[in-house]
Design an enzyme around this catalytic site. Structure first.
Site, PDB file in Angstrom:
ATOM      1  CG  ASP A  16      -1.054  -3.171 -12.858  1.00 18.49           C
ATOM      2  OD1 ASP A  16       0.001  -3.637 -13.295  1.00 18.49           O
ATOM      3  OD2 ASP A  16      -1.100  -2.263 -11.993  1.00 18.49           O
ATOM      4  NE  ARG A  97     -10.441  -8.937  -4.359  1.00 23.25           N
ATOM      5  CZ  ARG A  97     -10.518  -7.629  -4.556  1.00 23.25           C
ATOM      6  NH1 ARG A  97     -11.627  -7.096  -5.042  1.00 23.25           N
ATOM      7  NH2 ARG A  97      -9.510  -6.841  -4.280  1.00 23.25           N
ATOM      8  CG  ASP A 126      -7.572 -10.000  -3.757  1.00 24.33           C
ATOM      9  OD1 ASP A 126      -8.356 -10.451  -2.889  1.00 24.33           O
ATOM     10  OD2 ASP A 126      -7.125  -8.848  -3.723  1.00 24.33           O
ATOM     11  CB  SER A 177      -0.794  -2.150  -3.475  1.00 28.24           C
ATOM     12  OG  SER A 177      -1.910  -2.946  -3.791  1.00 28.24           O
TER      13      SER A 177
HETATM   14  N1  ARG Z   1      -4.569  -8.769   2.500  1.00 28.62           N
HETATM   15  C1  ARG Z   1      -5.908  -8.435   2.251  1.00 28.62           C
HETATM   16  C2  ARG Z   1      -6.699  -9.628   1.778  1.00 28.62           C
HETATM   17  O1  ARG Z   1      -6.101 -10.560   1.331  1.00 28.62           O
HETATM   18  C3  ARG Z   1      -6.049  -7.244   1.353  1.00 28.62           C
HETATM   19  C4  ARG Z   1      -5.443  -7.320   0.007  1.00 28.62           C
HETATM   20  C5  ARG Z   1      -5.828  -6.092  -0.731  1.00 28.62           C
HETATM   21  N2  ARG Z   1      -5.097  -5.723  -1.848  1.00 28.62           N
HETATM   22  C6  ARG Z   1      -4.378  -4.585  -1.941  1.00 28.62           C
HETATM   23  N3  ARG Z   1      -4.000  -4.231  -3.113  1.00 28.62           N
HETATM   24  N4  ARG Z   1      -4.055  -3.852  -0.933  1.00 28.62           N
HETATM   25  O2  ARG Z   1      -7.900  -9.640   1.843  1.00 28.62           O
END
Ligand code: ARG
Length: 400
Positions: A16, A97, A126, A177
């Site tokens: 991606d 992040r 994110d 993911s």
């Molecule tokens: N839900 C978690 C957060 O918002 C993890 C998101 C992570 N992304 C993934 N591709 N699994 O911090």
């Protein structure tokens, strides 16, 4: 006129974010794309990632190792705050992040880019964290999010990339993911989307299944200074080494798995699997150390602050006035949170079995039921008389 001239793109090396490179140039008229990969201890080889970025049309490919900063300035702050989103998730992904956002902004300023970009979709947390953190750090930089707009399915994305010589993933791509860094792994999607389906063992990587854990417990002594973990079994360790070693010790005992339905900021519930062995153990240990070094009122008041703090991290407000104000409170509370916690790690559980601190407020002569008890038992009577005054007046009125 394109949407921007020069863009710094947050880059993971996956399909991606790789497709974002030709997409930004060809669909959005961007002249130059610089990729930036942050090494947060995720264990990927970042060398090949650089080559891939260049082969896909990036003019420059930056890799920054910021693992030490990540642990010291982000994770350890969260530990001091005992930050757990919805009481369970130790924010292992969320914490990365704001740091990545900072690197993007710094690179954009250095290279004179007018925008930064990321590959997040439109329904996750994110994207919010990136966009808001970037705006907080430099409100003049545009944020581009191609994957939020392109509307391509996974297959279409791969096909689009092939047109520009981006090879489709060699392995049959995993249905999950996964986001990973030194603190943990976040796994979602695929079969996990059914909340009733038990996760297959294959989703885990940092933690052993209970059936494979040793039959002997592991004991570990965790040393803290001002709320910051600094040693394991008396050995002083760098932030990164401490987390790495504790990940091993706890993961080997099957500690650190979470299976939860969480409330995303964008209003949907999602099923998440997490592994964060060291981080969870450290929060548990830190909390216990606070129980002997903080007074009752500070400790109880801090609970509310902790919940707010966890929400701020989850909701992308790391760089915000409220976060700064809460940091000042938390740092003040940590001044005397130094000492050692003894833990027993066994069959998926971490148990606190001992704690000690030079700043301990635990008073043996007050607590004891033995002969050296110094507590004035008679004084309790007057105290209870006043304490219960309001209740007795009320009771008299209502029942008397
Ligand atoms: N839900 C978690 C957060 O918002 C993890 C998101 C992570 N992304 C993934 N591709 N699994 O911090």
């Amino acid at each position: 006129m394109g949407r921007a001239t020069k863009v710094v793109l947050a880059y993971s090396g996956g399909v991606d974010t790789t497709v974002c490179i030709p997409y930004l140039k060809n669909e959005w008229g961007v002249e130059e794309v610089i990729t930036l990969a942050a090494d947060l201890g995720q264990g990927d080889e970042l060398g090949p990632i650089q080559k891939k970025a260049i082969a896909s049309g990036a003019s420059e490919s930056l890799v920054e190792n910021v693992t030490q900063t990540f642990i010291k300035d982000y994770a350890f702050r969260a530990i001091q705050a005992n930050a757990l989103y919805e009481n369970r998730y130790p924010l292992s992904t969320s914490l990365a992040r704001p740091l990545i956002a900072k690197l993007l902004v710094k690179a954009a300023e250095k290279y004179g880019a007018d925008a930064v970009a990321h590959g997040c979709t439109g329904k996750g947390n994110d994207q919010v964290r990136f966009d808001v953190a970037i705006a907080a750090l430099n409100p003049n930089i545009k944020v581009l999010a191609p994957a939020r707009e392109w509307g391509m399915s996974r297959e279409e994305t791969i096909a689009y990339g092939e047109k520009f010589g981006i090879p489709s993933p060699v392995k049959k791509s995993s249905p999950y993911s996964i986001d990973r860094n030194l603190l943990g792994r976040s796994i979602e999607a695929g079969p996990l989307e059914d909340p009733w389906t038990e996760p297959l063992e294959e989703v885990y990587d940092m933690t052993k299944a209970i059936a494979d854990t040793p039959d002997e417990p592991t004991y570990v002594e965790i040393g803290f200074e001002r709320g910051i973990p600094t040693s394991l079994d008396g050995k002083a360790l760098s932030p990164v080494d401490l987390i790495s070693e504790l990940n091993q010790l706890a993961g080997n005992q099957g500690i650190g798995r979470i299976d939860m339905i969480e409330n995303r900021l964008v209003g949907i519930k999602s099923r998440e699997i997490y592994e964060a062995p060291a981080l969870l153990v450290l929060i548990q240990a830190h909390r216990d150390l606070e129980s002997i070094t903080l007074t009752k009122d500070v400790s109880q008041y801090k609970r509310g602050i902790e919940e707010t703090y966890g929400n701020l991290i989850y909701n992308g407000l790391w760089y915000s006035p409220l976060k700064d104000a809460l940091d000042a409170f938390i740092q003040k509370t940590q001044e005397r949170v130094s000492g050692t916690i003894r833990m027993k790690l066994f069959k998926g559980n971490a148990y606190i079995v001992g704690r000690k601190s030079e700043n301990s407020l635990y008073s043996p002569n007050m607590a004891t039921y033995g002969a050296d008890d110094e507590f004035d038992h008679k004084a309790a009577e007057g105290f209870i008389y006043v304490w219960g005054m309001e209740t007795r007046i009320w009771s008299d009125k209502v029942r008397g």
